[in-house]
Design a protein around this motif. Structure first.
Motif, PDB file in Angstrom:
ATOM      1  N   UNK A  28       0.833  -1.206   0.000  1.00 39.57           N
ATOM      2  CA  UNK A  28       0.000   0.000   0.000  1.00 39.57           C
ATOM      3  C   UNK A  28       0.866   1.254   0.000  1.00 39.57           C
ATOM      4  N   UNK A  29       0.274   2.327  -0.467  1.00 36.41           N
ATOM      5  CA  UNK A  29       0.923   3.634  -0.379  1.00 36.41           C
ATOM      6  C   UNK A  29       0.428   4.302   0.895  1.00 36.41           C
ATOM      7  N   UNK A  30       1.210   5.220   1.434  1.00 37.43           N
ATOM      8  CA  UNK A  30       0.688   5.990   2.568  1.00 37.43           C
ATOM      9  C   UNK A  30       1.248   7.409   2.552  1.00 37.43           C
ATOM     10  N   UNK A  31       0.471   8.306   3.162  1.00 35.44           N
ATOM     11  CA  UNK A  31       0.942   9.684   3.311  1.00 35.44           C
ATOM     12  C   UNK A  31       2.115   9.709   4.279  1.00 35.44           C
ATOM     13  N   UNK A  32       2.993  10.669   4.100  1.00 34.80           N
ATOM     14  CA  UNK A  32       4.155  10.835   4.967  1.00 34.80           C
ATOM     15  C   UNK A  32       3.989  12.209   5.630  1.00 34.80           C
ATOM     16  N   UNK A  33       3.373  12.190   6.806  1.00 41.23           N
ATOM     17  CA  UNK A  33       3.007  13.445   7.470  1.00 41.23           C
ATOM     18  C   UNK A  33       4.214  14.344   7.757  1.00 41.23           C
ATOM     19  N   UNK A  34       5.289  13.792   8.401  1.00 45.23           N
ATOM     20  CA  UNK A  34       6.457  14.658   8.634  1.00 45.23           C
ATOM     21  C   UNK A  34       7.018  15.199   7.318  1.00 45.23           C
ATOM     22  N   UNK A  42      -4.787   5.225  -1.593  1.00 38.40           N
ATOM     23  CA  UNK A  42      -4.714   5.298  -0.125  1.00 38.40           C
ATOM     24  C   UNK A  42      -5.377   6.565   0.404  1.00 38.40           C
ATOM     25  N   UNK A  43      -5.774   6.497   1.692  1.00 35.65           N
ATOM     26  CA  UNK A  43      -6.400   7.656   2.336  1.00 35.65           C
ATOM     27  C   UNK A  43      -5.482   8.202   3.417  1.00 35.65           C
ATOM     28  N   UNK A  44      -5.827   9.390   3.876  1.00 38.33           N
ATOM     29  CA  UNK A  44      -5.165   9.952   5.051  1.00 38.33           C
ATOM     30  C   UNK A  44      -6.187   9.856   6.172  1.00 38.33           C
ATOM     31  N   UNK A  45      -5.857   9.193   7.290  1.00 42.19           N
ATOM     32  CA  UNK A  45      -6.903   9.058   8.300  1.00 42.19           C
ATOM     33  C   UNK A  45      -7.163  10.393   8.994  1.00 42.19           C
TER      34      UNK A  45
END
Ligand code: PMP
Length: 338
Positions: A115-121, A146-149
């Motif tokens: 899966x892909x994910x957001x990288x908040x930092x 992918x979503x950002x929770x």
């Protein structure tokens, strides 16, 4: 041709939408809607305001989400200013920034095993460095799925107070309103964009809407239509909103069909199918076989999207069709010999 390349919904609109067109009194089209005499834009904005629990003047309607995104950029991005976009994202974001002489800068997104994910930092680091006028967040994201929770979104919003934050929810496959109401109440610089094109299977009717945080009044003024919206489209949208069971069933079928895609295509040597919260899946395919696979599928009258972006050269995005259509695609791909 089986079109699975533009993330439409092949199940079609709810039966109630067909009924709207069958029973519409077209003589009504001679006149503007008189909702303005009640101090509102129209019946659809009124309904959305009530569903989401926010004031009607903070709902904007547009000719698809596309139109709202463009108007937002035209309203808030000056020449030379910066728009942040996810590293993998819909090409249109960059296009509308360049149309007004703005710069698009990417923030990272992580490609994991499945899966892909957001990288908040990573996002916040780029935001501190670039001081963007606008930050686009797409959840679920096209083309990665992918979503950002909501918790991470809140953390991002808490740190992005001096930008306009656009949350593009074109691909949400549910109708939940609670967190959207809370977010637009808490974050005055947030705009949440949704559409009737995907979940509601009304892409051709071109109806999008957005909910605005309290500081975005200029955008509301910019977009509000004094003489009302498209009356037939409003009727279609209202009928769709009144058919929750129909759409929930489709979403459930799609969730099951995604599992089939992960299992079946994921077991082909060299293939990797990324988990998706949207109505499409992104798959990585063995390097160098894209052109042959594209040709092979077109011969079988199946159109899917072969990605051409620098970071996604060996990737194909497949829109979910009906269960029967998905079976056809899976069978065809499994029979493909590179
Ligand atoms: N947002 C994203 C991420 C999209 O991929 C699309 C359509 N491809 C849209 C918005 C636009 O949707 P519409 O204009 O049909 O509402």
């Amino acid at each position: 041709m089986l079109y699975l390349d533009r993330n439409e919904n092949n199940y079609g609109p709810a039966p109630a939408c067909f009924e709207v067109l069958r029973t519409s009194d077209l003589t009504q089209l001679s006149w503007y809607d008189r909702s303005f005499t009640r101090g509102i834009q129209g019946v659809l904005s009124e309904r959305l305001a009530s569903d989401f629990g926010i004031p009607e003047d903070r709902v904007v309607l547009g000719y698809g989400a596309e139109n709202i995104l463009k108007q937002t950029v035209r309203c808030y991005l000056r020449p030379g200013e910066t728009l942040l976009v996810p590293a993998y994202s819909w090409w249109y974001y960059r296009k509308i920034a360049s149309e007004v002489g703005g710069r698009s800068v990417e923030y990272p997104m992580v490609q994991g095993e499945d899966r892909f994910s957001y990288d908040l930092p990573g996002l916040l680091e780029v935001a501190v460095r670039e001081q963007p006028s606008i930050v686009f967040i797409s959840s679920p994201n096209n083309p990665t799925g992918n979503s950002l929770d909501v918790g991470d979104l809140r953390s991002a919003l808490a740190r992005l107070r001096s930008s306009v934050v656009v949350l593009d929810e074109a691909y949400v496959f549910h109708t939940r309103t609670d967190y959207v109401r809370d977010l637009v109440q808490e974050y005055p610089n947030l705009i949440v964009v949704r559409t009737f094109s995907k979940y509601f299977a009304l892409a051709g009717a071109r109806i999008g809407f957005a909910l605005l945080g309290s500081n975005l009044g200029i955008l509301a003024t910019h977009m509000h239509r004094y003489l009302g919206y498209h009356r037939l489209s409003e009727g279609l949208a209202l009928a769709a909103l009144d058919s929750p069971g129909y759409y929930k069933e489709i979403a459930e079928k799609m969730e099951r069909d995604k599992l089939a895609y992960y299992a079946e295509l994921g077991s082909i040597p060299g293939w990797r199918v990324f988990r998706s919260d949207a109505n499409f899946v992104l798959a990585e395919i063995p390097a160098g076989c894209g052109e042959k696979l594209q040709h092979y599928l077109l011969e079988r009258e199946i159109a899917v999207k072969f990605m051409a972006e620098p970071l996604l050269r060996s990737h194909v995005r497949i829109t979910l069709g009906t269960t029967e259509e998905n079976g056809r695609v899976i069978d065809a791909i499994k029979a493909f010999r590179p």
